[in-house]
Design a protein around this motif. Structure first.
Motif, PDB file in Angstrom:
ATOM      1  N   HIS A  10       0.325  -1.084  -0.226  1.00  0.00           N
ATOM      2  CA  HIS A  10       0.053   0.260  -0.123  1.00  0.00           C
ATOM      3  C   HIS A  10       0.943   1.702  -0.243  1.00  0.00           C
ATOM      4  O   HIS A  10       1.709   1.071   0.897  1.00  0.00           O
ATOM      5  CB  HIS A  10      -0.831  -0.392   1.410  1.00  0.00           C
ATOM      6  CG  HIS A  10      -2.102  -1.393   1.211  1.00  0.00           C
ATOM      7  ND1 HIS A  10      -3.009  -1.127   0.375  1.00  0.00           N
ATOM      8  CD2 HIS A  10      -2.086  -2.194   1.451  1.00  0.00           C
ATOM      9  CE1 HIS A  10      -3.516  -2.164   0.521  1.00  0.00           C
ATOM     10  NE2 HIS A  10      -2.777  -3.534   1.769  1.00  0.00           N
ATOM     11  N   ALA A  11       0.702   2.476  -1.071  1.00  0.00           N
ATOM     12  CA  ALA A  11       1.546   3.408  -1.018  1.00  0.00           C
ATOM     13  C   ALA A  11       1.335   3.751  -0.882  1.00  0.00           C
ATOM     14  O   ALA A  11      -0.714   4.755  -0.084  1.00  0.00           O
ATOM     15  CB  ALA A  11       1.571   3.696  -2.658  1.00  0.00           C
ATOM     16  N   GLN A  12       1.902   4.722   0.514  1.00  0.00           N
ATOM     17  CA  GLN A  12       1.022   6.216   1.066  1.00  0.00           C
ATOM     18  C   GLN A  12       0.934   7.502   0.611  1.00  0.00           C
ATOM     19  O   GLN A  12       2.124   7.579  -0.590  1.00  0.00           O
ATOM     20  CB  GLN A  12       1.820   7.003   2.475  1.00  0.00           C
ATOM     21  CG  GLN A  12       1.786   4.839   3.265  1.00  0.00           C
ATOM     22  CD  GLN A  12       1.014   5.046   4.134  1.00  0.00           C
ATOM     23  OE1 GLN A  12       0.437   6.043   4.833  1.00  0.00           O
ATOM     24  NE2 GLN A  12       0.728   3.941   3.887  1.00  0.00           N
ATOM     25  N   PRO A  13       0.052   8.185   1.068  1.00  0.00           N
ATOM     26  CA  PRO A  13       0.171   9.852   0.295  1.00  0.00           C
ATOM     27  C   PRO A  13       1.384  10.123   0.229  1.00  0.00           C
ATOM     28  O   PRO A  13       2.017  10.831   1.528  1.00  0.00           O
ATOM     29  CB  PRO A  13      -1.226  10.122   0.759  1.00  0.00           C
ATOM     30  CG  PRO A  13      -1.613   9.076   1.349  1.00  0.00           C
ATOM     31  CD  PRO A  13      -0.402   8.442   2.065  1.00  0.00           C
ATOM     32  N   MET A  14       1.638  11.351  -0.901  1.00  0.00           N
ATOM     33  CA  MET A  14       2.304  12.026  -0.285  1.00  0.00           C
ATOM     34  C   MET A  14       2.249  13.149  -0.557  1.00  0.00           C
ATOM     35  O   MET A  14       1.524  14.128  -1.660  1.00  0.00           O
ATOM     36  CB  MET A  14       3.379  12.153  -1.570  1.00  0.00           C
ATOM     37  CG  MET A  14       4.167  10.573  -1.937  1.00  0.00           C
ATOM     38  SD  MET A  14       5.485  10.736  -2.913  1.00  0.00           S
ATOM     39  CE  MET A  14       6.774  11.584  -2.738  1.00  0.00           C
ATOM     40  N   SER A  15       2.521  14.189   0.589  1.00  0.00           N
ATOM     41  CA  SER A  15       1.662  15.940   1.055  1.00  0.00           C
ATOM     42  C   SER A  15       2.051  16.993   0.090  1.00  0.00           C
ATOM     43  O   SER A  15       3.898  16.377  -0.342  1.00  0.00           O
ATOM     44  CB  SER A  15       2.495  16.362   2.215  1.00  0.00           C
ATOM     45  OG  SER A  15       1.826  16.952   2.388  1.00  0.00           O
ATOM     46  N   GLU A 136      -1.213  -1.777  -5.312  1.00  0.00           N
ATOM     47  CA  GLU A 136      -2.265  -1.947  -5.653  1.00  0.00           C
ATOM     48  C   GLU A 136      -2.686  -1.189  -6.886  1.00  0.00           C
ATOM     49  O   GLU A 136      -1.894  -0.120  -7.160  1.00  0.00           O
ATOM     50  CB  GLU A 136      -2.977  -1.081  -4.253  1.00  0.00           C
ATOM     51  CG  GLU A 136      -3.263  -1.832  -2.951  1.00  0.00           C
ATOM     52  CD  GLU A 136      -4.441  -0.356  -2.108  1.00  0.00           C
ATOM     53  OE1 GLU A 136      -4.803  -1.267  -1.764  1.00  0.00           O
ATOM     54  OE2 GLU A 136      -4.097   0.841  -1.878  1.00  0.00           O
ATOM     55  N   LYS A 160      -5.001   8.446  -4.794  1.00  0.00           N
ATOM     56  CA  LYS A 160      -3.891   8.166  -3.048  1.00  0.00           C
ATOM     57  C   LYS A 160      -2.608   9.100  -2.851  1.00  0.00           C
ATOM     58  O   LYS A 160      -2.181   9.788  -2.112  1.00  0.00           O
ATOM     59  CB  LYS A 160      -3.655   6.769  -3.371  1.00  0.00           C
ATOM     60  CG  LYS A 160      -4.409   5.934  -3.158  1.00  0.00           C
ATOM     61  CD  LYS A 160      -4.354   4.192  -3.014  1.00  0.00           C
ATOM     62  CE  LYS A 160      -5.208   3.350  -3.107  1.00  0.00           C
ATOM     63  NZ  LYS A 160      -5.118   2.013  -2.574  1.00  0.00           N
ATOM     64  N   ARG A 161      -2.967  10.221  -4.252  1.00  0.00           N
ATOM     65  CA  ARG A 161      -1.858  11.074  -4.058  1.00  0.00           C
ATOM     66  C   ARG A 161       0.031  10.265  -3.799  1.00  0.00           C
ATOM     67  O   ARG A 161       0.627  10.705  -2.975  1.00  0.00           O
ATOM     68  CB  ARG A 161      -2.150  11.838  -2.932  1.00  0.00           C
ATOM     69  CG  ARG A 161      -3.029  13.083  -3.444  1.00  0.00           C
ATOM     70  CD  ARG A 161      -3.696  13.704  -2.462  1.00  0.00           C
ATOM     71  NE  ARG A 161      -4.984  15.091  -2.605  1.00  0.00           N
ATOM     72  CZ  ARG A 161      -5.099  15.521  -3.877  1.00  0.00           C
ATOM     73  NH1 ARG A 161      -3.899  16.450  -3.609  1.00  0.00           N
ATOM     74  NH2 ARG A 161      -6.046  16.083  -3.731  1.00  0.00           N
ATOM     75  N   SER A 162      -0.060   9.316  -4.074  1.00  0.00           N
ATOM     76  CA  SER A 162       1.216   8.502  -4.489  1.00  0.00           C
ATOM     77  C   SER A 162       1.512   7.769  -5.551  1.00  0.00           C
ATOM     78  O   SER A 162       1.717   8.149  -6.681  1.00  0.00           O
ATOM     79  CB  SER A 162       0.545   7.442  -3.781  1.00  0.00           C
ATOM     80  OG  SER A 162       0.294   6.462  -4.265  1.00  0.00           O
TER      81      SER A 162
END
Length: 185
Positions: A10-15, A136, A160-162
């Motif tokens: 699962h990729a985390q969002p990047m602010s 994903e 997801k902004r990733s």
């Protein structure tokens, strides 16, 4: 009976990622459309096999109808960002191809993020080198960021902004055009 597990990270969002990418957003149209019963790109992806700890998945699929198109503009310098809606496609590929607009049997001229459906699962791959990605499947839109000056390209899960994948610097040596290919079984 235990079922095999398909690894998926699962990729985390990047602010701030989308705000920065939108500074390079471009508009263009797709043209030079090609429709085909068999586009080699997906045949190549389906013929790959993954073996790991006696777990075996074959990506050898059935007949599908595909649509491919090239961007109306080619790029030789600068930074560009665009998004492609892939939500309604089972199989798809987004990225860039050589500026000649010819769909060749080989993927040597393509820098793509490829998604193929197998049963109820989706598998993501990159070309050059052909690499499976254990992330994903993006829903909705995929962003493509091309930095021709450094020779790199990245793919973004817009929802997801990733970051999904980034090709390394020094990748491009000739003009490229945006490319999309979609299909349904």
């Amino acid at each position: 009976m235990p079922q095999p597990l398909l690894p998926e990270l699962h990729a985390q969002p990047m602010s701030g990622l989308m705000d920065w990418l939108n500074c390079f957003r471009i508009k263009f149209s797709f043209n030079n459309e090609v429709s085909s019963q068999h586009i080699r790109l997906f045949h190549d992806a389906r013929s790959l096999k993954y073996e790991h700890d006696s777990f075996y998945v074959s990506l050898d699929g059935g007949t599908s109808k595909y649509f491919a198109a090239w961007g109306s503009r080619g790029f030789t310098s600068g930074k560009q960002y665009w998004e492609v809606d892939v939500d309604s496609s089972w199989d798809w590929a987004v990225g860039t191809r050589k500026d000649d607009g010819i769909l060749k049997e080989s993927n040597r001229d393509s820098f793509l993020l490829v998604c193929v459906k197998e049963d109820h699962h989706y598998c993501l791959w990159t070309t050059i080198p052909t690499t499976p990605l254990y992330i994903e499947k993006p829903l909705g839109r995929v962003g493509v960021f091309l930095d021709f000056d450094s020779g790199s390209m990245g793919f973004v899960d817009v929802v997801k902004r990733s970051l999904l994948w980034r090709y390394e610097d020094g990748l491009f040596t000739s003009p490229v055009r945006p490319f999309i290919c979609t299909g349904h079984t």
